[in-house]
Design an enzyme around this catalytic site. Sequence first.
Site, PDB file in Angstrom:
ATOM      1  N   LYS A   1      27.768  34.926  18.473  1.00 57.26           N
ATOM      2  CA  LYS A   1      28.135  33.521  18.620  1.00 57.26           C
ATOM      3  C   LYS A   1      27.466  32.674  17.525  1.00 57.26           C
ATOM      4  O   LYS A   1      26.515  33.142  16.872  1.00 57.26           O
ATOM      5  CB  LYS A   1      27.711  33.050  20.017  1.00 57.26           C
ATOM      6  CG  LYS A   1      28.454  33.786  21.159  1.00 57.26           C
ATOM      7  CD  LYS A   1      27.944  33.362  22.534  1.00 57.26           C
ATOM      8  CE  LYS A   1      28.740  34.001  23.658  1.00 57.26           C
ATOM      9  NZ  LYS A   1      28.245  33.630  25.007  1.00 57.26           N
TER      10      LYS A   1
ATOM     11  N   ASN B   1      23.302  32.282  24.378  1.00 58.55           N
ATOM     12  CA  ASN B   1      22.839  33.659  24.594  1.00 58.55           C
ATOM     13  C   ASN B   1      23.297  34.610  23.499  1.00 58.55           C
ATOM     14  O   ASN B   1      23.376  35.824  23.703  1.00 58.55           O
ATOM     15  CB  ASN B   1      23.255  34.149  25.996  1.00 58.55           C
ATOM     16  CG  ASN B   1      24.753  34.046  26.235  1.00 58.55           C
ATOM     17  OD1 ASN B   1      25.508  33.807  25.290  1.00 58.55           O
ATOM     18  ND2 ASN B   1      25.177  34.252  27.463  1.00 58.55           N
TER      19      ASN B   1
ATOM     20  N   GLU C   1      40.867  41.549  24.803  1.00 53.23           N
ATOM     21  CA  GLU C   1      40.101  40.727  23.856  1.00 53.23           C
ATOM     22  C   GLU C   1      40.242  41.243  22.423  1.00 53.23           C
ATOM     23  O   GLU C   1      40.339  40.443  21.480  1.00 53.23           O
ATOM     24  CB  GLU C   1      38.623  40.711  24.262  1.00 53.23           C
ATOM     25  CG  GLU C   1      38.402  39.921  25.553  1.00 53.23           C
ATOM     26  CD  GLU C   1      36.958  39.875  25.994  1.00 53.23           C
ATOM     27  OE1 GLU C   1      36.667  39.145  26.957  1.00 53.23           O
ATOM     28  OE2 GLU C   1      36.099  40.577  25.407  1.00 53.23           O
TER      29      GLU C   1
ATOM     30  N   TYR D   1      38.889  32.964  26.966  1.00 54.65           N
ATOM     31  CA  TYR D   1      38.265  32.918  28.292  1.00 54.65           C
ATOM     32  C   TYR D   1      39.290  32.783  29.420  1.00 54.65           C
ATOM     33  O   TYR D   1      38.915  32.708  30.576  1.00 54.65           O
ATOM     34  CB  TYR D   1      37.204  31.815  28.352  1.00 54.65           C
ATOM     35  CG  TYR D   1      35.926  32.234  27.630  1.00 54.65           C
ATOM     36  CD1 TYR D   1      35.094  33.224  28.161  1.00 54.65           C
ATOM     37  CD2 TYR D   1      35.566  31.676  26.413  1.00 54.65           C
ATOM     38  CE1 TYR D   1      33.942  33.636  27.502  1.00 54.65           C
ATOM     39  CE2 TYR D   1      34.408  32.080  25.738  1.00 54.65           C
ATOM     40  CZ  TYR D   1      33.611  33.059  26.301  1.00 54.65           C
ATOM     41  OH  TYR D   1      32.464  33.461  25.633  1.00 54.65           O
TER      42      TYR D   1
ATOM     43  N   HIS E   1      28.764  37.548  22.757  1.00 63.25           N
ATOM     44  CA  HIS E   1      29.778  37.847  23.772  1.00 63.25           C
ATOM     45  C   HIS E   1      30.031  39.342  23.717  1.00 63.25           C
ATOM     46  O   HIS E   1      30.139  39.920  22.631  1.00 63.25           O
ATOM     47  CB  HIS E   1      31.105  37.128  23.486  1.00 63.25           C
ATOM     48  CG  HIS E   1      32.214  37.710  24.306  1.00 63.25           C
ATOM     49  ND1 HIS E   1      32.389  37.397  25.637  1.00 63.25           N
ATOM     50  CD2 HIS E   1      33.147  38.665  24.015  1.00 63.25           C
ATOM     51  CE1 HIS E   1      33.397  38.104  26.119  1.00 63.25           C
ATOM     52  NE2 HIS E   1      33.882  38.887  25.159  1.00 63.25           N
TER      53      HIS E   1
END
Length: 196
Positions: free
Chosen positions: A14, A156, A170, A54, A159
């Site tokens: 990310k 975080n 994905e 998402y 992904h």
Amino acid sequence: MAHHKEERTLVIIKPDGLQRTLVGEIIGRYEKIGLKLVGMKMVKASSEHIDKHYNLDPMWRKNVGEKSIKGYLDKGLTPPSNDPLVIAQIVVDALKKYMSAGPLIAMVWQGGNAVKIVRKITGGTEPLTSDVGTIRGDFVLDSYAMADKDSRAIRNLIHASGSVKEAEDEIAHWFKKEELFNYELINEAILYGIEL
Ligand code: ADP
Ligand code: MG
């Protein structure tokens, strides 16, 4: 059925992972466990692309909401809402901003148990409770409460697909067929070969 060494998973570093200059460290961890890199690119994603990402799994909203509520209750805290779908909408809006804030690195890793192995070494969603030794546990300090207080996504770093089905959807969302590579890695003879 495909051989187990052909399982693939999507990993995204990310925008905070790039800003923290952790790209090499993160890639190194997936390499060292024995996974094979079969696709990689640097992308500035649009907020529509993130929204679609998402919403690929119809169950994801319910799950993310329930997981957040549990994260609060486990610590004796009160969640911002008791409705998982209300929390999920807040999270999706925050993710669109977070994930399109700067360039990210999208990768496809392949190997035995790729999906679960990547999740294991990446660590749990909330860095405060991710295990020590995982990437999220070692390199970032965020929590549900910190993120929600400022109405932003939990930072975080990574992904990683949650299941083989999620990975397939994905990967198709982020990569064209010709951007993925089939090749032999010397390591594979030791990891999967029957000669030993
Ligand atoms: P994971 O990335 O571990 O698979 P999820 O799919 O449940 O986690 O959630 C996607 C991402 O949304 C998380 O990685 C995190 O960045 C963010 N997120 C999840 N829950 C919350 C929350 N309650 N508040 C803010 N951000 C959240
Ligand atoms: Mg997820």
